[in-house]
Design an enzyme around this catalytic site. Structure first.
Site, PDB file in Angstrom:
ATOM      1  N   LYS A 113       5.741  -7.818 -12.171  1.00 46.00           N
ATOM      2  CA  LYS A 113       5.671  -9.245 -11.834  1.00 46.00           C
ATOM      3  C   LYS A 113       5.685 -10.112 -13.078  1.00 46.00           C
ATOM      4  O   LYS A 113       6.272 -11.185 -13.084  1.00 46.00           O
ATOM      5  CB  LYS A 113       4.412  -9.541 -11.005  1.00 46.00           C
ATOM      6  N   LYS A 171      11.705  -1.608  -2.367  1.00 46.51           N
ATOM      7  CA  LYS A 171      10.863  -1.701  -1.162  1.00 46.51           C
ATOM      8  C   LYS A 171      11.144  -3.035  -0.460  1.00 46.51           C
ATOM      9  O   LYS A 171      11.497  -4.015  -1.122  1.00 46.51           O
ATOM     10  CB  LYS A 171       9.383  -1.566  -1.530  1.00 46.51           C
ATOM     11  N   LYS A 217       9.019  -9.802   0.840  1.00 51.92           N
ATOM     12  CA  LYS A 217       9.348 -11.191   1.215  1.00 51.92           C
ATOM     13  C   LYS A 217      10.248 -11.861   0.179  1.00 51.92           C
ATOM     14  O   LYS A 217      10.919 -12.835   0.484  1.00 51.92           O
ATOM     15  CB  LYS A 217       8.063 -11.995   1.385  1.00 51.92           C
TER      16      LYS A 217
HETATM   17  P1  TYM Z   1       0.420  -7.029   0.207  1.00 52.58           P
HETATM   18  O1  TYM Z   1      -0.102  -8.308   0.743  1.00 52.58           O
HETATM   19  O2  TYM Z   1       1.583  -7.066  -0.720  1.00 52.58           O
HETATM   20  O3  TYM Z   1       0.830  -6.048   1.390  1.00 52.58           O
HETATM   21  C1  TYM Z   1      -0.055  -5.742   2.455  1.00 52.58           C
HETATM   22  C2  TYM Z   1       0.086  -4.270   2.817  1.00 52.58           C
HETATM   23  O4  TYM Z   1       1.440  -3.957   3.190  1.00 52.58           O
HETATM   24  C3  TYM Z   1       1.899  -2.833   2.449  1.00 52.58           C
HETATM   25  N1  TYM Z   1       3.354  -2.977   2.207  1.00 52.58           N
HETATM   26  C4  TYM Z   1       4.274  -2.047   2.515  1.00 52.58           C
HETATM   27  N2  TYM Z   1       4.171  -0.831   3.067  1.00 52.58           N
HETATM   28  C5  TYM Z   1       5.321  -0.129   3.268  1.00 52.58           C
HETATM   29  N3  TYM Z   1       6.551  -0.591   2.931  1.00 52.58           N
HETATM   30  C6  TYM Z   1       6.704  -1.817   2.370  1.00 52.58           C
HETATM   31  N4  TYM Z   1       7.908  -2.260   2.060  1.00 52.58           N
HETATM   32  C7  TYM Z   1       5.538  -2.604   2.136  1.00 52.58           C
HETATM   33  N5  TYM Z   1       5.318  -3.830   1.601  1.00 52.58           N
HETATM   34  C8  TYM Z   1       3.974  -4.044   1.654  1.00 52.58           C
HETATM   35  C9  TYM Z   1       1.115  -2.884   1.142  1.00 52.58           C
HETATM   36  O5  TYM Z   1       1.073  -1.614   0.520  1.00 52.58           O
HETATM   37  C10 TYM Z   1      -0.247  -3.340   1.630  1.00 52.58           C
HETATM   38  O6  TYM Z   1      -1.009  -2.254   2.083  1.00 52.58           O
HETATM   39  N6  TYM Z   1      -2.819  -5.909  -3.420  1.00 52.58           N
HETATM   40  C11 TYM Z   1      -2.632  -5.915  -1.986  1.00 52.58           C
HETATM   41  C12 TYM Z   1      -3.654  -6.738  -1.229  1.00 52.58           C
HETATM   42  C13 TYM Z   1      -5.081  -6.354  -1.455  1.00 52.58           C
HETATM   43  C14 TYM Z   1      -5.716  -5.175  -0.991  1.00 52.58           C
HETATM   44  C15 TYM Z   1      -7.082  -5.293  -1.371  1.00 52.58           C
HETATM   45  C16 TYM Z   1      -5.274  -4.036  -0.310  1.00 52.58           C
HETATM   46  C17 TYM Z   1      -6.020  -7.115  -2.068  1.00 52.58           C
HETATM   47  N7  TYM Z   1      -7.247  -6.471  -2.016  1.00 52.58           N
HETATM   48  C18 TYM Z   1      -7.989  -4.289  -1.085  1.00 52.58           C
HETATM   49  C19 TYM Z   1      -6.200  -3.053  -0.030  1.00 52.58           C
HETATM   50  C20 TYM Z   1      -7.554  -3.172  -0.411  1.00 52.58           C
HETATM   51  C21 TYM Z   1      -1.264  -6.507  -1.707  1.00 52.58           C
HETATM   52  O7  TYM Z   1      -0.732  -7.266  -2.470  1.00 52.58           O
HETATM   53  O8  TYM Z   1      -0.764  -6.193  -0.471  1.00 52.58           O
END
Ligand code: TYM
Length: 331
Positions: A114, A197, A200
Site C-alpha cells: 500500500k 485478489k 474494491k
Molecule cells: P478487509 O476489510 O480488507 O477484508 C475483510 C475480510 O475479507 C477477506 N478478504 C478476502 N478473502 C478472500 N478473497 C478475497 N479476494 C478477499 N478480500 C478480502 C479479508 O481477508 C478479511 O478477512 N485488516 C483487516 C481488517 C481487520 C481485522 C481485524 C481482521 C482489522 N482488525 C482483526 C481480523 C481481525 C482487513 O483489512 O480486512
C-alpha cells in the site's frame, strides 16, 4: 464450559462488501455464531489509515454494520460493534506498539504494497502501525480463532508473536490466537486480472454484494479466462477458470471434480454464465434485499450499534485493566 472466543473485523472503506469478503471471511463468521462467543467489528479506526472523507466514512460505517446483519450476523448471538466506539482498541494498540520492533512492522507486506502505491512520504504512520491495532482488536477479546482470508495471515502471525511476547515479559495475559482460513475460498481472484485478489480497488473485476444483478451477470460474462478450452481446476495454468470453479464450490459445496464433469464438452462462456447466475441467485438477490430494508431504519441500526459497543466494551475493559496492571500503570 464457556464457548471459545472469536474476533474478526472488516473495514468500512467501500459502499458495499464484495464476494471475496463473503467467501473468504463473512460466511465463516456467520457459521461460527452458534459454536463460539463471537465479536465482529466494523473497523473504522483502520479505515482512516489511508485518505478518507469523514461524511463518506460515517455513511459507510453504517452501511457496513447493516451489511453484517444482512449476511446473517445476529446481534442476539454475537457482539457486533464499531471499533471507534470502544476506546480500549486504541489504548491497547499503544501498549502493543511499544513491544513491536520497527523492523518487524516494516516487514508487513500489506504496508509495503500500500505504501508503494501512494509513495512512502505520503503514507501515514497509522498505515505503518495498522497491524498493531489489528492485534489489539483480537487480543482484547481473548480470541482463540480469527476467521479471515489469506491476505491477513501475516497480520495474524504478528498478533501471535505480540501476544506471546507480552505474556513472556509480563506474565500470562493474552490467549495466543489461531487464524481460521478456509483453503478453497481464502483468496477469491479479480475477474479481470486473476493474478490479483479480488478487491474494491479494481471495480470491474470485483463483484460487490450490492451490485445490481444485471451488472453482476455482465461482470461474469466479461471475466478474463485462460488459454485452452477445457474446464479444469488448475490454479497455476488456468487461474481464471479455477477461480470460477472455486466460487461454484463455495456456493454449492460440490466437489470440484463433480463440477468439472458437468462442464465436459461445454465452453468457458457456459461456465461464466452459470457462475454469474448462481451468484446472483444464491448470494446477491437475498443479500441486496435484506441490506436495503435494514438501511431503511437508521435509528434501529444506531441502537444496535450502541448496544454492541456496550457489550464489547465490558470484555475489552477487563483485558485492558489486566494489561494496565501488568505494565505498571495501575495497582
Ligand atoms: P478487509 O476489510 O480488507 O477484508 C475483510 C475480510 O475479507 C477477506 N478478504 C478476502 N478473502 C478472500 N478473497 C478475497 N479476494 C478477499 N478480500 C478480502 C479479508 O481477508 C478479511 O478477512 N485488516 C483487516 C481488517 C481487520 C481485522 C481485524 C481482521 C482489522 N482488525 C482483526 C481480523 C481481525 C482487513 O483489512 O480486512
Amino acid at each position: 464450559m464457556s464457548k471459545p472466543s472469536v474476533l474478526s473485523g472488516i473495514q468500512p472503506t467501500a459502499d458495499s462488501f464484495h464476494i471475496g469478503n463473503w467467501f473468504g471471511a463473512l460466511r465463516q463468521w456467520v457459521q461460527m455464531q452458534d459454536s463460539h462467543e463471537c465479536f465482529y467489528s466494523v473497523v473504522d479506526l483502520h479505515a482512516i489509515t489511508a485518505e478518507f472523507d469523514p461524511i463518506i466514512l460515517r455513511k459507510r460505517t453504517l452501511a457496513s454494520f447493516a451489511q453484517l446483519l444482512a449476511v446473517g450476523i445476529d446481534p442476539s448471538k454475537s457482539t457486533v460493534f464499531v471499533q471507534s466506539q470502544v476506546p480500549q482498541h486504541a489504548q491497547l494498540a499503544w501498549v502493543l506498539s511499544c513491544i513491536t520492533g520497527f523492523g518487524e512492522a516494516s516487514r508487513m507486506t500489506q504496508f509495503k504494497d500500500k505504501s508503494q502505491k501512494g509513495g512512502q512520504e505520503r503514507s501515514s504512520v497509522g498505515l505503518f502501525t495498522y497491524p498493531v491495532l489489528q492485534a489489539a482488536d483480537i487480543l482484547l477479546y481473548q480470541a482463540q480463532s480469527v476467521p479471515v482470508g489469506e491476505d491477513q495471515r501475516q497480520h495474524l502471525e504478528l498478533t501471535r508473536d505480540l501476544a506471546a511476547r507480552f505474556n513472556s515479559q509480563f506474565g500470562k495475559t493474552f490467549v495466543v490466537p489461531e487464524p481460521f482460513i478456509v483453503k478453497q475460498s481464502a483468496k477469491i481472484l479479480d475477474l479481470q486480472d486473476p493474478a490479483a485478489k479480488m478487491s474494491k480497488s479494481s471495480p470491474q473485476g470485483c463483484i460487490f454484494l450490492l451490485d445490481e444483478p444485471a451488472v453482476v451477470l455482465k461482470k461474469f460474462k466479461t471475466a478474463l479466462t485462460d488459454s485452452g478450452k477445457e474446464i479444469k481446476y488448475d490454479p497455476a495454468n488456468k487461474p481464471g477458470i479455477s477461480n470460477l470453479l472455486s466460487i461454484i464450490h463455495a456456493i454449492t459445496g460440490e466437489e470440484i471434480s463433480a463440477i468439472e464433469s458437468q462442464f465436459v464438452n461445454k465452453g468457458y462462456g457456459d461456465l461464466k454464465v452459470y457462475t454469474g447466475e448462481l451468484v446472483v441467485d444464491k448470494v446477491i438477490n437475498p443479500f441486496r434485499e435484506k441490506t436495503l430494508s435494514l438501511l431503511g431504519d437508521e435509528s434501529k441500526l444506531n441502537e444496535l450499534m450502541n448496544q454492541g459497543a456496550i457489550k464489547a466494551e465490558k470484555v475489552a475493559a477487563k483485558t485492558l485493566e489486566d494489561v494496565y496492571i501488568k505494565v505498571g500503570f495501575k495497582n
